[in-house]
Enzyme design. Structure first.
Site, mmCIF file in Angstrom:
data_model
loop_
_atom_site.group_PDB
_atom_site.id
_atom_site.type_symbol
_atom_site.label_atom_id
_atom_site.label_comp_id
_atom_site.label_asym_id
_atom_site.label_seq_id
_atom_site.Cartn_x
_atom_site.Cartn_y
_atom_site.Cartn_z
ATOM 1 N N LEU A 14 -7.191 14.059 -5.528
ATOM 2 C CA LEU A 14 -6.580 12.753 -5.823
ATOM 3 C C LEU A 14 -5.672 12.913 -7.041
ATOM 4 C CD1 LEU A 14 -9.200 9.906 -5.230
ATOM 5 C CD2 LEU A 14 -7.142 10.424 -3.965
ATOM 6 N N HIS A 15 -4.584 13.640 -6.836
ATOM 7 C CA HIS A 15 -3.574 13.838 -7.876
ATOM 8 C C HIS A 15 -2.774 12.546 -8.022
ATOM 9 C CE1 HIS A 15 -0.442 14.223 -4.784
ATOM 10 N NE2 HIS A 15 -1.404 14.807 -4.087
ATOM 11 N N ALA A 16 -1.771 12.541 -8.856
ATOM 12 C CA ALA A 16 -1.057 11.306 -9.206
ATOM 13 C C ALA A 16 -0.536 10.529 -7.994
ATOM 14 C CB ALA A 16 0.088 11.629 -10.166
ATOM 15 N N ALA A 19 -3.514 9.287 -5.863
ATOM 16 C CA ALA A 19 -4.234 8.251 -6.609
ATOM 17 C C ALA A 19 -3.440 6.946 -6.609
ATOM 18 C CB ALA A 19 -4.512 8.711 -8.033
#
Length: 88
Positions: A14-16, A19
């Site tokens: 769940l990277h930027a 997310a």
């Protein structure tokens, strides 16, 4: 209240970008939505909270939804995690 466990499958976790999509999805619902990883719980409508958890690939998370549209919310979040985040 609905509580469901998931495993994050996409390469970057769940990277930027993932997310942000997750938070965008949670904010469509009136229900309270929380995300938990390693006994740490955050408001799933908060990008800062989710990013603070540091959720890499293969992490196990729990999503808790409580409110009037909880069933819709958990189904859409399930689809997001299991299908739509794979390519991000």
């Amino acid at each position: 209240m609905i509580k469901r466990d998931f495993q994050i499958k996409n390469e970057m976790g769940l990277h930027a970008r993932a997310a942000a999509l997750f938070v965008q999805t949670t904010n469509k619902f009136a229900s309270d939505i929380f995300l938990e990883k390693d006994n740490e719980r955050v408001n799933a409508k908060s990008i800062m909270g989710i990013m603070a958890l540091g959720i890499p690939k293969n992490s196990k998370i729990t999503i808790m939804v409580n409110g009037i549209d909880e069933e819709e919310a958990i189904e859409e979040l399930s689809d997001l995690i299991n299908n739509r985040l794979k390519d991000l």
